[in-house]
Design an enzyme around this catalytic site. Structure first.
Site, PDB file in Angstrom:
ATOM      1  N   HIS A 113       0.844  -1.194   0.000  1.00  0.00           N
ATOM      2  CA  HIS A 113       0.000   0.000   0.000  1.00  0.00           C
ATOM      3  C   HIS A 113       0.880   1.245   0.000  1.00  0.00           C
ATOM      4  O   HIS A 113       2.028   1.215   0.451  1.00  0.00           O
ATOM      5  CB  HIS A 113      -0.924  -0.009   1.213  1.00  0.00           C
ATOM      6  N   GLU A 115       0.829   3.944   1.732  1.00  0.00           N
ATOM      7  CA  GLU A 115       1.253   4.369   3.061  1.00  0.00           C
ATOM      8  C   GLU A 115       2.403   3.498   3.558  1.00  0.00           C
ATOM      9  O   GLU A 115       3.364   3.993   4.156  1.00  0.00           O
ATOM     10  CB  GLU A 115       0.072   4.291   4.036  1.00  0.00           C
ATOM     11  N   CYS A 140      -7.038   2.811   3.918  1.00  0.00           N
ATOM     12  CA  CYS A 140      -7.913   1.678   4.221  1.00  0.00           C
ATOM     13  C   CYS A 140      -7.609   1.167   5.636  1.00  0.00           C
ATOM     14  O   CYS A 140      -6.636   1.583   6.275  1.00  0.00           O
ATOM     15  CB  CYS A 140      -7.709   0.564   3.190  1.00  0.00           C
ATOM     16  N   CYS A 143      -4.059  -0.199   6.157  1.00  0.00           N
ATOM     17  CA  CYS A 143      -3.015   0.815   6.318  1.00  0.00           C
ATOM     18  C   CYS A 143      -3.086   1.467   7.699  1.00  0.00           C
ATOM     19  O   CYS A 143      -2.059   1.802   8.287  1.00  0.00           O
ATOM     20  CB  CYS A 143      -3.137   1.880   5.236  1.00  0.00           C
TER      21      CYS A 143
END
Length: 308
Positions: A113, A115, A140, A143
């Protein structure tokens, strides 16, 4: 076959509510980010803030679309960018870019992801304290859980295009390291004095493995991706109290490679090496699964080494 890095027209300019760059300025900044492997140091930031007459926070949010351009998203075609604003060992502000990475024909749980990518970039490159993270889209739950493992989880700001949050606002009643009896955290690991018994292991690969954050499995592990013409890229294993959001060493290294604007193929990659801790190995299978998404790569070398 995984897609190439998300491409943009070279004649486009970066313009948004935070910053406005010309086509030439945007193109130059893209090149600078690739050359510096997705990092803007304190001097870069000061120069850009002066050049465009903006604050560092405006610059931070204004550059998020450029972070999205490093995305590799052959499954979702949804390109997410993130930039971590963090302090280095000299308390200087640096920006660490990140973007999502996906793999064709593999379990979706193997993705990186945005992040994670940005935090991993900061962690691998010596950041000491995360101050803020600017993201192109709301994080999400996966994350949010990954960020909850950070030493500064309760303090740093999460900046979205139109809203600002603290992690506690997005993850109330959280589950974290202390719930598993772990008093340490990512960016604040438990100190140790161990070394690998095999003295023939690449020195930096060994150092990256020993700096892995592995309080749950104790598998100090790292990956080295050597390229023919663009140097070496390393990744360390970063675990999470919820286990699933853990970032494998191969994912960590691949994210670094993509932030340099490189393709992951046999024309670029010379060798791939995974180092694991003997008796705690758990990364060989997932590494081979990820590599199966790509064609014409060298076979991964797996080293299992004893700690002493």
């Amino acid at each position: 076959m995984a897609s190439s890095t998300f491409s943009v027209q070279q004649d486009t300019a970066l313009t948004n509510t935070h910053i406005s760059l010309s086509v030439a300025q945007t193109q130059a900044l893209r090149g600078q980010l690739k050359n510096q492997r997705g990092i803007l140091n304190s001097n870069n930031i000061k120069q850009l803030c002066s050049q465009f007459n903006v604050s560092d926070d405006a610059l931070l949010q204004g550059l998020v679309p450029l972070a999205s351009e490093f995305s590799v998203a052959p499954v979702s075609h949804f390109h997410v960018g993130a930039i971590v604003k963090a302090l280095d060992e000299h308390a200087e502000i640096n920006f660490y870019f990140g973007a999502n990475v996906e793999f064709d024909h593999q379990a979706l749980s193997l993705v990186v992801h945005a992040e994670q990518s940005a935090i991993n970039n900061a962690w691998l490159n010596g950041a000491k304290k995360i101050v803020k993270i600017a993201i192109s889209d709301a994080p999400c739950g996966y994350c949010r859980q990954f960020m909850n493992e950070l030493a500064d989880a309760k303090e740093f700001d999460i900046l979205l295009p139109k809203q600002h949050f603290k992690l506690a606002d997005l993850l109330p009643h959280s589950f974290g390291p202390t719930d598993l009896g772990n008093e340490f955290s990512l960016f604040n690991p438990k100190p140790h004095q161990q070394a690998f018994a095999n003295s023939e292991i690449d020195e930096k690969l060994a150092a990256m493995a020993l700096s892995a954050y592995v309080p749950y499995s104790q598998n100090f592990s790292a990956v080295k991706i050597s390229t023919f013409y663009d140097g070496d890229y390393y990744g360390s294993y970063a675990e999470n109290a919820a286990y699933s959001p853990s970032l494998s060493p191969l994912q960590s290294a691949l994210s670094q490679l993509f932030l340099a604007g490189l393709s992951f193929n046999g024309n670029t990659v010379k060798s791939i090496t995974l180092l694991e801790t003997q008796g705690h190995e758990n990364q060989g299978g997932v590494a081979r699964a990820v590599l199966a998404s790509f064609d014409n790569l060298p076979e991964i070398e797996v080293i299992s080494a004893e700690l002493r």
